[in-house]
Design a protein around this motif. Structure first.
Motif, mmCIF file in Angstrom:
data_model
loop_
_atom_site.group_PDB
_atom_site.id
_atom_site.type_symbol
_atom_site.label_atom_id
_atom_site.label_comp_id
_atom_site.label_asym_id
_atom_site.label_seq_id
_atom_site.Cartn_x
_atom_site.Cartn_y
_atom_site.Cartn_z
ATOM 1 N N GLU A 87 -13.709 44.250 46.898
ATOM 2 C CA GLU A 87 -12.396 43.683 46.609
ATOM 3 C C GLU A 87 -12.395 42.160 46.813
ATOM 4 N N SER A 88 -13.066 41.680 47.865
ATOM 5 C CA SER A 88 -13.131 40.226 48.080
ATOM 6 C C SER A 88 -13.953 39.574 46.971
ATOM 7 N N HIS A 89 -15.022 40.239 46.574
ATOM 8 C CA HIS A 89 -15.848 39.749 45.465
ATOM 9 C C HIS A 89 -14.988 39.548 44.221
ATOM 10 N N GLU A 90 -14.107 40.481 43.944
ATOM 11 C CA GLU A 90 -13.223 40.370 42.773
ATOM 12 C C GLU A 90 -12.289 39.161 42.878
ATOM 13 N N ILE A 91 -11.731 38.935 44.053
ATOM 14 C CA ILE A 91 -10.850 37.778 44.261
ATOM 15 C C ILE A 91 -11.642 36.481 44.090
ATOM 16 N N PHE A 92 -12.786 36.382 44.762
ATOM 17 C CA PHE A 92 -13.585 35.158 44.681
ATOM 18 C C PHE A 92 -14.085 34.919 43.256
ATOM 19 N N GLU A 93 -14.397 35.990 42.540
ATOM 20 C CA GLU A 93 -14.849 35.831 41.156
ATOM 21 C C GLU A 93 -13.717 35.309 40.274
ATOM 22 N N GLY A 94 -12.507 35.818 40.486
ATOM 23 C CA GLY A 94 -11.366 35.309 39.735
ATOM 24 C C GLY A 94 -11.122 33.835 40.012
ATOM 25 N N LEU A 95 -11.252 33.438 41.271
ATOM 26 C CA LEU A 95 -11.077 32.027 41.630
ATOM 27 C C LEU A 95 -12.220 31.181 41.055
ATOM 28 N N TRP A 96 -13.420 31.705 41.051
ATOM 29 C CA TRP A 96 -14.577 31.018 40.478
ATOM 30 C C TRP A 96 -14.328 30.724 38.998
ATOM 31 N N HIS A 97 -13.829 31.715 38.267
ATOM 32 C CA HIS A 97 -13.511 31.499 36.850
ATOM 33 C C HIS A 97 -12.392 30.471 36.696
ATOM 34 N N ALA A 98 -11.408 30.513 37.584
ATOM 35 C CA ALA A 98 -10.255 29.611 37.480
ATOM 36 C C ALA A 98 -10.639 28.153 37.727
ATOM 37 N N VAL A 99 -11.531 27.908 38.677
ATOM 38 C CA VAL A 99 -11.868 26.520 39.029
ATOM 39 C C VAL A 99 -13.008 25.963 38.188
ATOM 40 N N HIS A 144 -17.118 27.207 36.677
ATOM 41 C CA HIS A 144 -18.400 27.640 37.239
ATOM 42 C C HIS A 144 -19.252 26.474 37.719
ATOM 43 N N ASN A 145 -19.166 25.339 37.056
ATOM 44 C CA ASN A 145 -20.052 24.216 37.358
ATOM 45 C C ASN A 145 -19.356 23.123 38.151
ATOM 46 N N THR A 146 -18.511 23.536 39.074
ATOM 47 C CA THR A 146 -17.816 22.585 39.937
ATOM 48 C C THR A 146 -18.268 22.821 41.380
ATOM 49 N N GLU A 147 -18.008 21.857 42.235
ATOM 50 C CA GLU A 147 -18.335 22.024 43.652
ATOM 51 C C GLU A 147 -17.602 23.242 44.216
ATOM 52 N N GLN A 148 -16.335 23.372 43.862
ATOM 53 C CA GLN A 148 -15.544 24.502 44.348
ATOM 54 C C GLN A 148 -16.061 25.821 43.764
ATOM 55 N N GLY A 149 -16.423 25.793 42.488
ATOM 56 C CA GLY A 149 -16.992 26.988 41.866
ATOM 57 C C GLY A 149 -18.280 27.410 42.541
ATOM 58 N N ASN A 150 -19.099 26.443 42.907
ATOM 59 C CA ASN A 150 -20.337 26.718 43.627
ATOM 60 C C ASN A 150 -20.048 27.416 44.956
ATOM 61 N N ALA A 151 -19.034 26.927 45.680
ATOM 62 C CA ALA A 151 -18.668 27.549 46.962
ATOM 63 C C ALA A 151 -18.178 28.980 46.744
ATOM 64 N N PHE A 152 -17.373 29.186 45.701
ATOM 65 C CA PHE A 152 -16.901 30.548 45.429
ATOM 66 C C PHE A 152 -18.056 31.464 45.062
ATOM 67 N N GLN A 153 -19.007 30.946 44.304
ATOM 68 C CA GLN A 153 -20.135 31.807 43.950
ATOM 69 C C GLN A 153 -20.951 32.188 45.187
ATOM 70 N N ALA A 154 -21.062 31.291 46.146
ATOM 71 C CA ALA A 154 -21.750 31.643 47.401
ATOM 72 C C ALA A 154 -20.997 32.776 48.103
ATOM 73 N N LEU A 155 -19.673 32.683 48.174
ATOM 74 C CA LEU A 155 -18.883 33.750 48.817
ATOM 75 C C LEU A 155 -19.013 35.071 48.058
#
Length: 167
Positions: free
Chosen positions: A76-88, A90-101
């Protein structure tokens, strides 16, 4: 197979959003969205909104994702972080942090399912991404989280590293 237990049931919550009725374990429990018995069946797919990293305290989605992760709702957390990753992006600093999570959540789920090689690979890839993230970042002491994940990879103790948010 039973559900994973949260490493520390007394860990602080960051969001008031209630947890799902069960933790999804692939192949063991009903798929949350596709199975009529799923905890999110017939619920609309959430639209998650991007937010500036310095405004992390105001993102209910982010705070809920951290709670889900800390309380062993890893899919479930993976789903939330993936949604945020798409929103911010993929190739941003924030996207990188979300992909790590995302990778840490997936690694915990793989380790729980006794797929240790996949868990180690996911955690290692997440660490590589985390090394590109400044500390602190979105309330996370990135250096401490990275060390906790490293210890988790080499240790035999299953308790997943927790994410503590700092002001």
């Amino acid at each position: 197979m039973t559900e994973p237990e949260p490493p520390d049931p007394n860990w602080p919550r960051y969001s008031p959003t209630p947890f799902p009725s069960y933790r999804f374990i692939p192949g063991q429990t009903p798929h949350p969205r596709r199975n009529p018995l799923g905890h999110s069946y017939h619920q609309p797919e959430p639209t998650l909104l991007a937010f500036p990293p310095e405004k992390w305290q105001r993102s209910e989605d982010y705070l809920y994702g951290i709670d889900l992760y800390n309380f062993a709702y890893w899919w479930e957390s993976h789903e939330i972080f993936e949604g945020l990753w798409h929103a911010v992006g993929h190739n941003t600093e924030q996207g990188n942090a979300f992909q790590a999570l995302i990778q840490f959540a997936a690694a915990n789920l793989k380790r729980f399912a006794c797929n240790h090689r996949a868990a180690r690979n996911l955690a290692t890839n997440g660490l590589v991404r985390l090394q590109k993230t400044p500390t602190p970042y979105m309330g996370i002491d990135v250096a401490s989280l990275a060390e906790d994940v490293r210890q988790h990879i080499i240790g035999s103790d299953f308790r997943a590293p927790l994410i503590r948010l700092y002001e």
